[in-house]
Design an enzyme around this catalytic site. Structure first.
Site, PDB file in Angstrom:
ATOM      1  N   SER A 127       0.863  -1.245  -0.120  1.00 12.98           N
ATOM      2  CA  SER A 127      -0.019  -0.106   0.178  1.00 12.98           C
ATOM      3  C   SER A 127       0.987   1.198   0.061  1.00 12.98           C
ATOM      4  CB  SER A 127      -0.756  -0.147   1.382  1.00 12.98           C
ATOM      5  OG  SER A 127      -1.453   1.222   1.334  1.00 12.98           O
ATOM      6  N   TYR A 152      -2.037  -1.271  11.030  1.00 13.95           N
ATOM      7  CA  TYR A 152      -2.377  -1.948   9.722  1.00 13.95           C
ATOM      8  C   TYR A 152      -1.034  -1.444   8.741  1.00 13.95           C
ATOM      9  CZ  TYR A 152      -3.779  -1.487   4.825  1.00 13.95           C
ATOM     10  OH  TYR A 152      -3.658  -1.412   3.692  1.00 13.95           O
ATOM     11  N   LYS A 156       2.058  -3.595   6.547  1.00 14.98           N
ATOM     12  CA  LYS A 156       2.293  -3.583   5.286  1.00 14.98           C
ATOM     13  C   LYS A 156       3.815  -3.426   5.299  1.00 14.98           C
ATOM     14  CE  LYS A 156      -1.686  -4.354   3.368  1.00 14.98           C
ATOM     15  NZ  LYS A 156      -1.943  -5.621   2.774  1.00 14.98           N
ATOM     16  N   TYR A 180      -0.425  -0.165  -3.544  1.00 10.00           N
ATOM     17  CA  TYR A 180      -1.868   0.307  -4.137  1.00 10.00           C
ATOM     18  C   TYR A 180      -1.795   1.750  -3.696  1.00 10.00           C
ATOM     19  CZ  TYR A 180      -2.745  -4.635  -4.229  1.00 10.00           C
ATOM     20  OH  TYR A 180      -2.781  -6.137  -4.311  1.00 10.00           O
ATOM     21  N   PHE A 181      -2.534   2.665  -4.433  1.00  6.70           N
ATOM     22  CA  PHE A 181      -3.066   3.810  -4.122  1.00  6.70           C
ATOM     23  C   PHE A 181      -4.379   3.747  -3.674  1.00  6.70           C
ATOM     24  CE2 PHE A 181       0.318   6.647  -4.017  1.00  6.70           C
ATOM     25  CZ  PHE A 181       1.247   5.738  -4.356  1.00  6.70           C
ATOM     26  N   ASN A 182      -5.434   4.559  -3.811  1.00  6.12           N
ATOM     27  CA  ASN A 182      -6.738   4.272  -3.260  1.00  6.12           C
ATOM     28  C   ASN A 182      -7.670   3.513  -4.370  1.00  6.12           C
ATOM     29  OD1 ASN A 182      -5.660   6.310  -1.412  1.00  6.12           O
ATOM     30  ND2 ASN A 182      -7.782   6.402  -0.693  1.00  6.12           N
ATOM     31  N   ASN A 201     -15.870   3.034   6.209  1.00  6.14           N
ATOM     32  CA  ASN A 201     -14.695   4.312   6.699  1.00  6.14           C
ATOM     33  C   ASN A 201     -14.365   4.997   5.402  1.00  6.14           C
ATOM     34  OD1 ASN A 201     -14.616   3.674   9.384  1.00  6.14           O
ATOM     35  ND2 ASN A 201     -13.772   1.485   8.866  1.00  6.14           N
ATOM     36  N   LEU A 203     -13.998   6.530   1.709  1.00 10.21           N
ATOM     37  CA  LEU A 203     -14.719   7.745   1.312  1.00 10.21           C
ATOM     38  C   LEU A 203     -15.828   7.208   0.063  1.00 10.21           C
ATOM     39  CD1 LEU A 203     -15.161  10.802   0.528  1.00 10.21           C
ATOM     40  CD2 LEU A 203     -13.508  10.595  -1.188  1.00 10.21           C
TER      41      LEU A 203
HETATM   42  N1  UFG Z   1     -12.832  11.246   3.422  1.00  9.40           N
HETATM   43  C1  UFG Z   1     -13.994  12.210   3.529  1.00  9.40           C
HETATM   44  N2  UFG Z   1     -15.284  11.690   4.259  1.00  9.40           N
HETATM   45  C2  UFG Z   1     -15.168   9.966   4.414  1.00  9.40           C
HETATM   46  C3  UFG Z   1     -14.355   9.175   4.125  1.00  9.40           C
HETATM   47  C4  UFG Z   1     -13.142   9.527   3.697  1.00  9.40           C
HETATM   48  O1  UFG Z   1     -13.822  13.107   3.516  1.00  9.40           O
HETATM   49  O2  UFG Z   1     -16.399   9.914   5.117  1.00  9.40           O
HETATM   50  C5  UFG Z   1     -11.690  11.665   2.927  1.00  9.40           C
HETATM   51  C6  UFG Z   1     -10.513  11.220   3.686  1.00  9.40           C
HETATM   52  O3  UFG Z   1     -10.215  12.336   4.950  1.00  9.40           O
HETATM   53  C7  UFG Z   1      -9.302  10.968   2.732  1.00  9.40           C
HETATM   54  C8  UFG Z   1     -10.069  10.581   1.662  1.00  9.40           C
HETATM   55  O4  UFG Z   1     -11.292  10.954   1.886  1.00  9.40           O
HETATM   56  O5  UFG Z   1      -8.911  12.325   2.483  1.00  9.40           O
HETATM   57  C9  UFG Z   1      -9.970   9.248   1.431  1.00  9.40           C
HETATM   58  O6  UFG Z   1     -10.432   8.407   2.622  1.00  9.40           O
HETATM   59  P1  UFG Z   1     -10.270   6.660   2.411  1.00  9.40           P
HETATM   60  O7  UFG Z   1     -10.908   6.365   3.892  1.00  9.40           O
HETATM   61  O8  UFG Z   1     -11.321   6.329   1.188  1.00  9.40           O
HETATM   62  O9  UFG Z   1      -9.175   6.345   2.239  1.00  9.40           O
HETATM   63  P2  UFG Z   1      -7.506   6.551   2.826  1.00  9.40           P
HETATM   64  O10 UFG Z   1      -6.800   7.127   1.983  1.00  9.40           O
HETATM   65  O11 UFG Z   1      -7.645   7.303   4.165  1.00  9.40           O
HETATM   66  O12 UFG Z   1      -6.852   5.225   3.111  1.00  9.40           O
HETATM   67  C10 UFG Z   1      -6.640   4.459   1.980  1.00  9.40           C
HETATM   68  C11 UFG Z   1      -7.009   2.915   2.424  1.00  9.40           C
HETATM   69  C12 UFG Z   1      -6.031   2.220   3.170  1.00  9.40           C
HETATM   70  C13 UFG Z   1      -4.642   2.626   3.191  1.00  9.40           C
HETATM   71  C14 UFG Z   1      -4.363   4.022   2.989  1.00  9.40           C
HETATM   72  C15 UFG Z   1      -3.084   4.501   2.328  1.00  9.40           C
HETATM   73  O13 UFG Z   1      -8.306   2.702   2.756  1.00  9.40           O
HETATM   74  O14 UFG Z   1      -6.250   1.110   3.430  1.00  9.40           O
HETATM   75  O15 UFG Z   1      -5.271   4.661   1.660  1.00  9.40           O
HETATM   76  O16 UFG Z   1      -2.686   5.893   2.370  1.00  9.40           O
HETATM   77  F1  UFG Z   1      -3.874   2.470   4.168  1.00  9.40           F
END
Ligand code: UFG
Length: 341
Positions: A127, A152, A156, A180-182, A201, A203
Site C-alpha cells: 500500500s 495496519y 504492510k 496500491y493507491f486508493n 470508513n 470515502l
Molecule cells: N474522507 C472523507 N469522508 C469520509 C471518508 C473519507 O472526507 O467519509 C476523506 C479522507 O479524509 C481522505 C479521503 O477521503 O482524505 C480518502 O479516504 P479513505 O478512507 O477512502 O482512504 P485513505 O486514503 O484514508 O486510506 C486508504 C486505504 C487504506 C490505506 C491508505 C493508504 O483505505 O487502507 O489509503 O494511504 F492504508
C-alpha cells in the site's frame, strides 16, 4: 495446461476482480479465503462474469498446518497473489495484536510453504501507506518509507521487509510488492464490487451509500489542507485497472522478466484528486447530487499523496486506463445493484 495461481483473499474486493482478470487471461485460479470479510456467493458472480467457477478452499492462513496441507493438495501452484489481510486502519489502532498476528503470520506461513514446496513466485498487496506523508510528490518507488501511522500500515511495511529478507536468504524465490493507491469502483457488469460491513470508513462506499439514501450526508473531513480547494488529495484507481496490474506482475515473474528478485511498483493513476473534486466528478458522471458538509479533519489522515507511475508504465507495460468519471459511475452502478441484493 493452464498455469495454476493461488489467490489468497480472492473473494474480497481487489481479490475477486483480480481472479476475473486472471481467468480471462487463461490462468487456473484457486482461492483461499476465510470469508471473514467477504461472501462465498462471490464465486458464483465470478462464474457469471468469466464462465468459470474458481476452485475454493475456506480456511485461515494463520493456521500453519492447514497451509501445509493446502500446498500438499495443490502441488502444481506456480505463483501466489497474497491479498488476505485485515485492512481497517482505525480498527488496527484498537486491536494491534490481531493485526500483527493476522497479517504477519499468514504471510510467513505462506512463505515457509513456498520454500518447502518450491513455489517461487509471490505478488504481495502492499500500500502507499508505506510512504506516510511524503516530503516530495509524486512518490516514486525510491521515496523513503516513513514510520507507519497505524498498526495496519506497519504490517504492510513489515510484510515488505519479511519478503525482502526471505528472498535474500532463498534466491530461488521472487517477489513483487504492488503498492496500491486508493482502489475504488467496481466491475463493469456490477456483479462484483466492494461490500463494506457496517458503516463504511472509506470515502467512496460512504458517498454511494449517502446518495442511495442509506446515510443522511457525507462528511468531508477537512477543507483547510494545503491543497487547491483545501480538501485532502489522493490517487484513486479503478479496481479493474489495479486487478490488471496483478496479471502483468504474475506474467513478469513467470516469464523471468523481473530485473531483481524483489521488486516494488506504485499502482495508481498518477493524478492527485481532492475529496471535493470526487464529489464533483461523481455528480457529473451520475447526474446525482451528493449531500455533504465540511467537518473537521479526520485524525491520522495525511494531506496529499499521488503516485509517480512511470516505473510501472515502463517496466510492466501497464497503465491505468479508466477515467475518474467512469470509475465513479461503476461504483454507483454497484451501489444500485447491492441495494437489490
Ligand atoms: N474522507 C472523507 N469522508 C469520509 C471518508 C473519507 O472526507 O467519509 C476523506 C479522507 O479524509 C481522505 C479521503 O477521503 O482524505 C480518502 O479516504 P479513505 O478512507 O477512502 O482512504 P485513505 O486514503 O484514508 O486510506 C486508504 C486505504 C487504506 C490505506 C491508505 C493508504 O483505505 O487502507 O489509503 O494511504 F492504508
Amino acid at each position: 495446461m493452464n498455469k495454476q495461481i493461488l489467490v489468497t483473499g480472492g473473494t474480497g474486493f481487489i481479490g475477486s476482480h483480480t481472479v476475473v482478470e486472471l481467468q480471462n487471461n487463461g490462468y487456473d485460479v484457486v482461492i483461499v479465503d476465510n470469508l471473514s470479510n467477504s461472501k462465498v456467493e462471490v464465486l458464483d458472480q465470478i462464474k457469471e462474469i468469466t464462465g468459470i467457477r474458481p476452485k475454493f478452499e475456506q480456511f485461515d492462513l494463520t493456521d500453519k498446518q492447514k497451509v501445509k496441507e493446502f500446498f500438499k493438495k495443490y502441488s502444481d501452484i506456480e505463483a501466489i497473489i497474497h491479498f488476505a489481510a485485515s485492512k481497517a486502519v482505525g480498527e488496527s489502532v484498537g486491536k494491534p495484536l490481531m493485526y500483527y498476528n493476522n497479517n504477519l503470520s499468514s504471510l510467513m506461513n505462506i512463505m515457509e510453504s513456498m520454500i518447502d514446496c518450491e513455489v517461487s513466485n509471490l505478488v504481495f498487496s502492499s500500500s502507499c501507506t508505506v510512504y506516510g506523508q511524503p516530503d516530495k510528490l509524486p512518490v516514486t518507488e525510491q521515496t523513503p518509507r516513513k514510520e507507519a501511522e497505524s498498526p495496519y500500515g506497519n504490517t504492510k511495511v513489515i510484510c515488505e521487509d519479511i519478503i525482502r529478507d526471505t528472498i535474500k536468504a532463498y534466491p530461488s524465490l521472487k517477489g513483487i510488492a504492488l503498492r496500491y493507491f486508493n482502489p475504488i469502483g467496481a466491475h463493469a457488469t456490477a456483479k462484483i464490487g466492494e461490500l463494506p460491513l457496517g458503516v463504511p470508513n472509506n470515502l467512496i462506499p460512504f458517498l454511494t451509500q449517502t446518495v442511495a439514501g442509506i446515510r443522511p450526508e457525507l462528511s468531508v473531513f477537512g477543507d483547510d489542507y494545503n491543497t487547491e480547494d483545501g480538501s485532502a488529495v489522493r490517487d484513486y484507481i479503478h479496481v479493474v485497472d489495479l486487478a490488471k496490474a496483478h496479471v502483468v506482475a504474475i506474467e513478469r515473474l513467470l516469464t523471468g522478466k523481473n530485473k531483481r528478485n524483489c521488486e516494488y511498483f506504485n499502482i495508481g493513476t498518477g493524478n492527485g484528486v481532492s475529496v471535493l473534486e470526487i464529489i464533483k466528478s461523481f455528480e457529473r458522471a451520475t447526474g446525482e447530487k451528493v449531500p455533504h458538509k465540511i467537518v473537521a479533519r479526520r485524525a491520522g489522515d495525511i494531506e496529499k499523496i499521488y503516485a509517480d507511475t512511470s516505473f510501472a508504465n515502463e517496466e510492466l507495460g501497464w497503465k491505468a486506463q479508466s477515467t475518474l468519471d467512469e470509475t465513479l459511475l461503476s461504483a454507483w452502478k454497484w451501489q444500485l445493484r447491492i441495494a437489490k441484493m
